[in-house]
Enzyme design. Structure first.
Site, short mmCIF file in Angstrom:
data_model
loop_
_atom_site.label_atom_id
_atom_site.label_comp_id
_atom_site.label_asym_id
_atom_site.label_seq_id
_atom_site.Cartn_x
_atom_site.Cartn_y
_atom_site.Cartn_z
N LYS A 11 0.72 -0.97 0.07
CA LYS A 11 -0.10 0.21 -0.02
C LYS A 11 0.86 1.28 0.15
CE LYS A 11 -4.09 -2.26 2.46
NZ LYS A 11 -4.78 -2.12 3.44
N TYR A 51 -12.23 -2.51 -3.76
CA TYR A 51 -12.80 -2.72 -2.42
C TYR A 51 -14.27 -2.50 -2.32
CZ TYR A 51 -8.39 -1.86 -0.25
OH TYR A 51 -7.23 -2.03 0.31
N ASN A 118 -1.60 -0.19 7.02
CA ASN A 118 -1.32 -1.43 7.29
C ASN A 118 -0.31 -2.31 6.61
OD1 ASN A 118 -3.11 -2.16 5.73
ND2 ASN A 118 -4.45 -3.13 6.99
N HIS A 121 -1.84 -5.41 1.31
CA HIS A 121 -3.47 -6.11 0.96
C HIS A 121 -3.00 -7.46 0.47
CE1 HIS A 121 -7.01 -7.05 -0.62
NE2 HIS A 121 -6.58 -7.45 -1.57
N GLU A 132 -9.68 -9.66 -7.83
CA GLU A 132 -8.55 -8.48 -7.99
C GLU A 132 -7.35 -8.85 -8.85
OE1 GLU A 132 -7.62 -9.06 -3.95
OE2 GLU A 132 -9.42 -8.55 -3.03
N1 UDP Z 1 -9.82 -0.66 7.43
C1 UDP Z 1 -9.77 0.34 8.34
N2 UDP Z 1 -10.55 0.36 9.52
C2 UDP Z 1 -11.52 -0.62 9.61
C3 UDP Z 1 -11.30 -1.90 8.81
C4 UDP Z 1 -10.46 -1.79 7.57
O1 UDP Z 1 -9.08 1.52 8.11
O2 UDP Z 1 -12.03 -1.00 10.47
C5 UDP Z 1 -8.94 -0.69 6.10
C6 UDP Z 1 -7.70 -1.24 6.57
O3 UDP Z 1 -6.52 -0.67 5.65
C7 UDP Z 1 -7.89 -2.71 5.72
C8 UDP Z 1 -8.87 -2.33 4.66
O4 UDP Z 1 -9.66 -1.08 5.23
O5 UDP Z 1 -6.59 -3.31 5.32
C9 UDP Z 1 -9.64 -3.43 4.14
O6 UDP Z 1 -10.52 -3.98 5.16
P1 UDP Z 1 -10.56 -5.53 5.46
O7 UDP Z 1 -11.35 -5.63 6.51
O8 UDP Z 1 -10.70 -6.31 4.09
O9 UDP Z 1 -9.03 -5.94 6.00
P2 UDP Z 1 -7.80 -6.76 5.36
O10 UDP Z 1 -8.40 -8.03 4.43
O11 UDP Z 1 -6.97 -5.79 4.65
O12 UDP Z 1 -7.28 -7.43 6.54
MG MG Z 2 -9.90 -7.47 2.83
#
Ligand code: UDP
Ligand code: MG
Length: 140
Positions: A11, A51, A118, A121, A132
């Protein structure tokens, strides 16, 4: 178990901090194959498709803002069960809670913003991976 492909993004926070090589090193050290790589600044259209499951959620707009704020390194990786395997390498979504030893646990932290920055992805299922990969690598 089957040979899978997964879509990985370093990211914009990870790219800005020069962590693309470290993320790719961990993927290769684990034994997964790099199928294709690209450095690009995501468009809002790509991010809306990527997303789609999060549209309407409280963090969605901030997430898209963050993800189009700079370049990302996109990768397609391949290996037996690499979708779950990369999610293990990445660690929990919240970098504060992500276990040490994981990418998010070792390289990520809370920077105080509304969106979790974080570092990476990774696709969460074979269906997501196929969707994707078609967004980021349409030629594959
Ligand atoms: N995210 C956030 N707050 C939340 C949940 C998600 O900022 O409460 C962001 C975070 O960067 C995350 C992305 O949105 O990686 C996508 O969320 P997902 O639940 O799909 O998490 P991931 O699959 O990336 O672990
Ligand atoms: Mg996710």
């Amino acid at each position: 178990m089957s040979i899978e492909r997964s879509l990985v993004l370093v990211k914009p926070d990870g790219f800005r901090r020069g962590l693309s090589g470290e993320v790719l090193r961990r993927i290769e050290s684990k034994g997964y194959l790099l199928v294709d790589l690209a450095v690009l600044t995501p468009t809002r259209e790509q991010l809306a498709a990527h997303y789609v499951e999060h549209q309407g959620k409280s963090f969605y707009e901030g997430l898209v803002e963050f993800m189009c704020s700079g370049r990302v390194t996109a990768a397609v990786i391949e290996g037996q069960d690499c979708i779950a395997g990369f999610r293990s390498l990445a660690g929990a979504t919240d970098p504060t809670k992500a276990a040490p030893g994981t990418i998010r646990g070792d390289l990520g932290r809370d920077w105080g913003g509304e969106v979790q920055q974080n570092v990476v992805h990774g696709s969460d299922s074979p269906k997501s991976a196929a969707r994707e990969i078609a967004i980021w690598f349409p030629h594959l």
